[in-house]
Design a protein around this motif. Structure first.
Motif, PDB file in Angstrom:
ATOM      1  N   PRO A 252       0.828  -1.211   0.000  1.00 33.50           N
ATOM      2  CA  PRO A 252       0.000   0.000   0.000  1.00 33.50           C
ATOM      3  C   PRO A 252       0.859   1.257   0.000  1.00 33.50           C
ATOM      4  O   PRO A 252       1.878   1.336   0.690  1.00 33.50           O
ATOM      5  N   ALA A 253       0.440   2.241  -0.781  1.00 30.21           N
ATOM      6  CA  ALA A 253       1.212   3.466  -0.962  1.00 30.21           C
ATOM      7  C   ALA A 253       0.456   4.662  -0.403  1.00 30.21           C
ATOM      8  O   ALA A 253      -0.759   4.772  -0.560  1.00 30.21           O
ATOM      9  N   PHE A 254       1.190   5.559   0.246  1.00 32.49           N
ATOM     10  CA  PHE A 254       0.604   6.794   0.752  1.00 32.49           C
ATOM     11  C   PHE A 254       0.469   7.783  -0.400  1.00 32.49           C
ATOM     12  O   PHE A 254       1.463   8.171  -1.022  1.00 32.49           O
ATOM     13  N   CYS A 255      -0.764   8.172  -0.681  1.00 36.36           N
ATOM     14  CA  CYS A 255      -1.024   9.226  -1.666  1.00 36.36           C
ATOM     15  C   CYS A 255      -1.220  10.524  -0.904  1.00 36.36           C
ATOM     16  O   CYS A 255      -2.283  10.774  -0.336  1.00 36.36           O
ATOM     17  N   VAL A 256      -0.184  11.360  -0.870  1.00 38.40           N
ATOM     18  CA  VAL A 256      -0.237  12.635  -0.172  1.00 38.40           C
ATOM     19  C   VAL A 256      -0.562  13.718  -1.187  1.00 38.40           C
ATOM     20  O   VAL A 256       0.193  13.950  -2.120  1.00 38.40           O
ATOM     21  N   GLY A 257      -1.699  14.363  -1.012  1.00 37.73           N
ATOM     22  CA  GLY A 257      -2.150  15.363  -1.962  1.00 37.73           C
ATOM     23  C   GLY A 257      -3.408  14.960  -2.688  1.00 37.73           C
ATOM     24  O   GLY A 257      -4.063  15.785  -3.322  1.00 37.73           O
ATOM     25  N   GLY A 258      -3.752  13.673  -2.628  1.00 40.05           N
ATOM     26  CA  GLY A 258      -5.040  13.229  -3.133  1.00 40.05           C
ATOM     27  C   GLY A 258      -5.207  13.204  -4.637  1.00 40.05           C
ATOM     28  O   GLY A 258      -6.319  13.282  -5.139  1.00 40.05           O
ATOM     29  N   VAL A 259      -4.107  13.073  -5.402  1.00 40.98           N
ATOM     30  CA  VAL A 259      -4.212  12.995  -6.862  1.00 40.98           C
ATOM     31  C   VAL A 259      -3.621  11.667  -7.327  1.00 40.98           C
ATOM     32  O   VAL A 259      -2.499  11.310  -6.946  1.00 40.98           O
ATOM     33  N   LEU A 260      -4.383  10.929  -8.125  1.00 38.44           N
ATOM     34  CA  LEU A 260      -3.929   9.657  -8.679  1.00 38.44           C
ATOM     35  C   LEU A 260      -4.088   9.680 -10.195  1.00 38.44           C
ATOM     36  O   LEU A 260      -5.131  10.089 -10.710  1.00 38.44           O
ATOM     37  N   GLN A 261      -3.053   9.235 -10.868  1.00 42.94           N
ATOM     38  CA  GLN A 261      -3.082   9.203 -12.332  1.00 42.94           C
ATOM     39  C   GLN A 261      -2.894   7.780 -12.840  1.00 42.94           C
ATOM     40  O   GLN A 261      -2.001   7.053 -12.393  1.00 42.94           O
ATOM     41  N   VAL A 262      -3.753   7.389 -13.777  1.00 43.99           N
ATOM     42  CA  VAL A 262      -3.650   6.094 -14.451  1.00 43.99           C
ATOM     43  C   VAL A 262      -2.965   6.324 -15.792  1.00 43.99           C
ATOM     44  O   VAL A 262      -3.442   7.096 -16.620  1.00 43.99           O
ATOM     45  N   GLU A 263      -1.833   5.658 -15.993  1.00 40.58           N
ATOM     46  CA  GLU A 263      -1.141   5.705 -17.288  1.00 40.58           C
ATOM     47  C   GLU A 263      -1.486   4.447 -18.074  1.00 40.58           C
ATOM     48  O   GLU A 263      -1.231   3.333 -17.620  1.00 40.58           O
ATOM     49  N   LEU A 264      -2.067   4.629 -19.242  1.00 40.28           N
ATOM     50  CA  LEU A 264      -2.400   3.527 -20.140  1.00 40.28           C
ATOM     51  C   LEU A 264      -1.300   3.445 -21.195  1.00 40.28           C
ATOM     52  O   LEU A 264      -1.141   4.353 -22.019  1.00 40.28           O
ATOM     53  N   LEU A 265      -0.534   2.361 -21.150  1.00 39.07           N
ATOM     54  CA  LEU A 265       0.692   2.247 -21.947  1.00 39.07           C
ATOM     55  C   LEU A 265       0.497   1.265 -23.092  1.00 39.07           C
ATOM     56  O   LEU A 265       0.354   0.060 -22.877  1.00 39.07           O
ATOM     57  N   GLY A 266       0.472   1.783 -24.305  1.00 38.93           N
ATOM     58  CA  GLY A 266       0.345   0.931 -25.480  1.00 38.93           C
ATOM     59  C   GLY A 266      -1.092   0.650 -25.856  1.00 38.93           C
ATOM     60  O   GLY A 266      -1.968   0.564 -24.997  1.00 38.93           O
ATOM     61  N   ARG A 267      -1.332   0.485 -27.149  1.00 28.57           N
ATOM     62  CA  ARG A 267      -2.679   0.239 -27.683  1.00 28.57           C
ATOM     63  C   ARG A 267      -2.672  -1.076 -28.447  1.00 28.57           C
ATOM     64  O   ARG A 267      -1.686  -1.407 -29.112  1.00 28.57           O
ATOM     65  N   VAL A 268      -3.766  -1.804 -28.371  1.00 23.66           N
ATOM     66  CA  VAL A 268      -3.816  -3.127 -29.005  1.00 23.66           C
ATOM     67  C   VAL A 268      -4.931  -3.258 -30.036  1.00 23.66           C
ATOM     68  O   VAL A 268      -4.946  -4.223 -30.809  1.00 23.66           O
ATOM     69  N   GLN A 269      -5.862  -2.295 -30.097  1.00 21.65           N
ATOM     70  CA  GLN A 269      -7.056  -2.469 -30.938  1.00 21.65           C
ATOM     71  C   GLN A 269      -7.225  -1.304 -31.905  1.00 21.65           C
ATOM     72  O   GLN A 269      -7.284  -0.147 -31.513  1.00 21.65           O
ATOM     73  N   ARG A 270      -7.282  -1.662 -33.208  1.00 22.82           N
ATOM     74  CA  ARG A 270      -7.607  -0.670 -34.236  1.00 22.82           C
ATOM     75  C   ARG A 270      -9.129  -0.577 -34.376  1.00 22.82           C
ATOM     76  O   ARG A 270      -9.842  -1.562 -34.180  1.00 22.82           O
ATOM     77  N   GLN A 271      -9.601   0.595 -34.749  1.00 22.64           N
ATOM     78  CA  GLN A 271     -11.010   0.748 -35.118  1.00 22.64           C
ATOM     79  C   GLN A 271     -11.143   0.489 -36.613  1.00 22.64           C
ATOM     80  O   GLN A 271     -10.391   1.058 -37.427  1.00 22.64           O
ATOM     81  N   ALA A 272     -12.076  -0.348 -36.978  1.00 23.08           N
ATOM     82  CA  ALA A 272     -12.187  -0.784 -38.368  1.00 23.08           C
ATOM     83  C   ALA A 272     -12.494   0.369 -39.319  1.00 23.08           C
ATOM     84  O   ALA A 272     -12.019   0.388 -40.464  1.00 23.08           O
ATOM     85  N   THR A 273     -13.265   1.350 -38.849  1.00 24.10           N
ATOM     86  CA  THR A 273     -13.722   2.407 -39.767  1.00 24.10           C
ATOM     87  C   THR A 273     -12.602   3.362 -40.186  1.00 24.10           C
ATOM     88  O   THR A 273     -12.646   3.897 -41.296  1.00 24.10           O
TER      89      THR A 273
END
Length: 373
Positions: A252-273
């Motif tokens: 468990p990590a202390f989040c001091v300041g109350g801001v959390l960021q999710v980093e989404l790394l890399g893409r796997v799906q093309r849109q057909a259109t």
């Protein structure tokens, strides 16, 4: 108390230590400290408040490093460069006691309070990050998800940034559900290859509470310096499945300041259109222990060091409303007046004892009486 009747001396250190470790409430440990100065010294020198805190919250295994080695949590800005070992022990004793009292006893899955913004959005506001606050992939009979802009490069990352319910939160897990586009041929799932998490605070002036806006989320430059990140997790692989995937932090990590960021790394799906790669998420949850409503922290420097504070009049209001208060942007913060050492201890000790705030001179008399025994 007559020393001849002091059972600490009669029983010896080892047996006395075992007896005190059976206390399971911070208030009880405070009462022990108020018996005699020798009892208080025994409690502090044997780190009983630290052991009680870690017993109550076994998931806080990283607390000693965070508090003692890095010095990230304090209860006062008052101090000097020449602090004795005994003064350090007293300070850590008070910090652990107040932390044990201030953290929510129940780990919550709803630690996100507000969506701050995404690095990009394809169709705002229909595909806004705010949709990720709703459980599942449908809301009011329509698809509910966030979508990035399309990219020819599958390595382009995206970020989703959130404000938590408390300016200090011990985060243990993050849950993310990629979106399955059930209205497209083949039912593609627009997940990422991996995820990583950052925690920190807004870039603020020292001695100022963080202030996360409750306005609508906006797109922002992920390379901007609006936030200072004090924790970065390892990368976790994400599967291309339309399920709520659980990412448990190494500890468990202390989040001091109350801001959390999710980093989404890399893409796997093309849109057909259009042949472009997209990322889509329908739900994000943060699991952890936030502060109780009547507590808050002030960031005192850009490293994320903070002062843990108590607001006694918030306890009654939060109990009356039946809702957990949101510490970001509290108006009461500006009305909090820093006091001297005696009054600070008054707040810390009497808070732990569960009483209301009483007159300063009464506390000083009690403090001097106890300290002089």
């Amino acid at each position: 108390m007559n020393s001849s009747c002091d059972f600490l001396q009669r029983l010896g250190d080892d047996l006395s230590f075992k007896i005190f470790t059976h206390l399971d409430d911070p208030s009880d440990l405070v009462r022990v400290c108020l018996v005699t100065s020798s009892w208080r010294q025994f409690v502090i020198e044997n780190s009983l408040s630290k052991q009680l805190c870690l017993r109550l919250f076994p998931d806080l295994s990283g607390a000693p490093h965070f508090i003692e080695d890095q010095g990230m949590i304090d209860i006062s800005t008052i101090g000097s460069s020449s602090v004795t070992k005994w003064e350090y022990l007293q300070r850590f004793h008070q910090i652990y006691l107040l932390l044990a009292k201030s953290l929510n006893p129940v780990s919550r899955t709803d630690c996100i309070a507000v969506a701050i913004g995404a690095s990009s959005t394809d169709n705002n506001p229909i595909e806004s990050i705010e949709n990720t606050l709703e459980p599942g992939d449908r809301f009011h009979n329509r698809a509910s998800y966030w979508s990035s802009l399309g990219s020819k490069d599958p390595d382009v990352p995206e970020t989703l940034t959130y404000g938590l319910v408390s300016n200090l939160c011990v985060v243990s897990e993050i849950h993310i559900q990629p979106f399955l586009a059930y209205f497209q041929d083949g039912f593609p799932i627009y997940s990422s290859r991996a995820v990583r998490f950052k925690m920190g605070h807004q870039r603020v002036s020292v001695n100022s509470s963080t202030n996360i806006s409750n306005d609508s989320a906006v797109d922002y430059d992920p390379e901007s310096d609006d936030f200072i990140w004090t924790y970065v997790s390892p990368e976790f692989p994400m599967t291309q499945e339309n399920t709520l995937q659980i990412f448990k932090l190494p500890e468990p990590a202390f989040c001091v300041g109350g801001v959390l960021q999710v980093e989404l790394l890399g893409r796997v799906q093309r849109q057909a259109t259009d042949g472009l790669y997209y990322l889509c998420v329908c739900h994000v949850e943060v699991v952890g222990r936030p502060l109780l409503p009547e507590y808050d922290v002030d960031i005192i420097d850009q490293s994320g060091k903070c002062i843990l504070k108590y607001f006694p009049n918030l306890h009654e209001s939060s109990s009356t409303s039946g809702e957990m208060g949101h510490s970001h942007g509290r108006a009461i913060t500006s009305r909090f007046v820093r006091r001297g050492v005696h009054e600070l201890e008054h707040i810390v000790w009497h808070t732990l004892l569960g009483g209301g705030v009483f007159a300063d001179e009464d506390w000083i008399d009690v403090y001097e009486e106890v300290a002089g025994r």
